[in-house]
Motif scaffolding. Structure first.
Motif, short mmCIF file in Angstrom:
data_model
loop_
_atom_site.label_atom_id
_atom_site.label_comp_id
_atom_site.label_asym_id
_atom_site.label_seq_id
_atom_site.Cartn_x
_atom_site.Cartn_y
_atom_site.Cartn_z
N ALA A 11 0.86 -1.19 0.00
CA ALA A 11 0.00 0.00 0.00
C ALA A 11 0.90 1.24 0.00
O ALA A 11 1.78 1.38 0.85
CB ALA A 11 -0.91 0.00 1.21
N ASP A 70 -5.66 -1.83 4.33
CA ASP A 70 -6.17 -2.32 3.05
C ASP A 70 -7.11 -1.34 2.35
O ASP A 70 -8.05 -1.75 1.68
CB ASP A 70 -6.89 -3.66 3.24
CG ASP A 70 -8.14 -3.54 4.09
OD1 ASP A 70 -8.30 -2.53 4.82
OD2 ASP A 70 -8.97 -4.47 4.03
N SER A 79 -8.62 0.98 -0.33
CA SER A 79 -8.54 1.05 -1.78
C SER A 79 -9.67 1.95 -2.29
O SER A 79 -10.82 1.76 -1.89
CB SER A 79 -8.69 -0.35 -2.37
OG SER A 79 -8.62 -0.30 -3.76
N PRO A 80 -9.38 2.94 -3.10
CA PRO A 80 -8.04 3.32 -3.55
C PRO A 80 -7.25 3.98 -2.42
O PRO A 80 -7.84 4.61 -1.54
CB PRO A 80 -8.32 4.31 -4.69
CG PRO A 80 -9.63 4.91 -4.35
CD PRO A 80 -10.42 3.81 -3.64
#
Length: 122
Positions: A4, A56, A58-59
């Motif tokens: 990330a 996590d 996203s985006p």
């Protein structure tokens, strides 16, 4: 976690677990704000005492500004768990970020966490 783009340092799994537990205690006995917009406002207004960012998101652009903003405002922050992990600790389905406004009964836990995070960032 390492792929990330917004993650600036690695947080060990055991420390992530401590952070998530402390956030849950702060939610019950102190005060937290959830969601990136609310977290951003809390940091800008110097209300946030600690910021937790999920690993996590996203985006990644959703939370990419938070580490830089926290550094600018001298607000400690860390990366811990997934959006689902973080959300479940504060009583919602999913949370990309959480700001702790009042530590409540987790104040001592956060003092130790902040010390460990400071060492990690060096």
């Amino acid at each position: 976690m390492a792929d990330a783009t917004y993650i600036r340092f690695e947080v060990p799994k055991d420390l992530q677990d401590k952070i998530l537990s402390a956030v849950e205690i702060a939610k019950e006995s102190g005060k937290v704000k959830k969601g990136t917009n609310e977290v951003t406002k809390a940091v800008e207004r110097m209300e946030a005492k600690f910021v937790v960012i999920a690993t996590d998101v996203s985006p990644p652009e959703v939370v990419a500004h938070l580490p830089y903003l926290c550094d600018e405002k001298n607000v400690p922050y860390a990366y811990a768990g997934t959006k689902a992990d973080l959300g479940s600790r504060i009583g919602i389905k999913s949370a990309a970020s959480v700001a702790v406004i009042e530590f409540g009964k987790s104040e001592e836990d956060f003092k130790k966490i902040i010390e460990e995070i400071t060492k990690l960032k060096k």
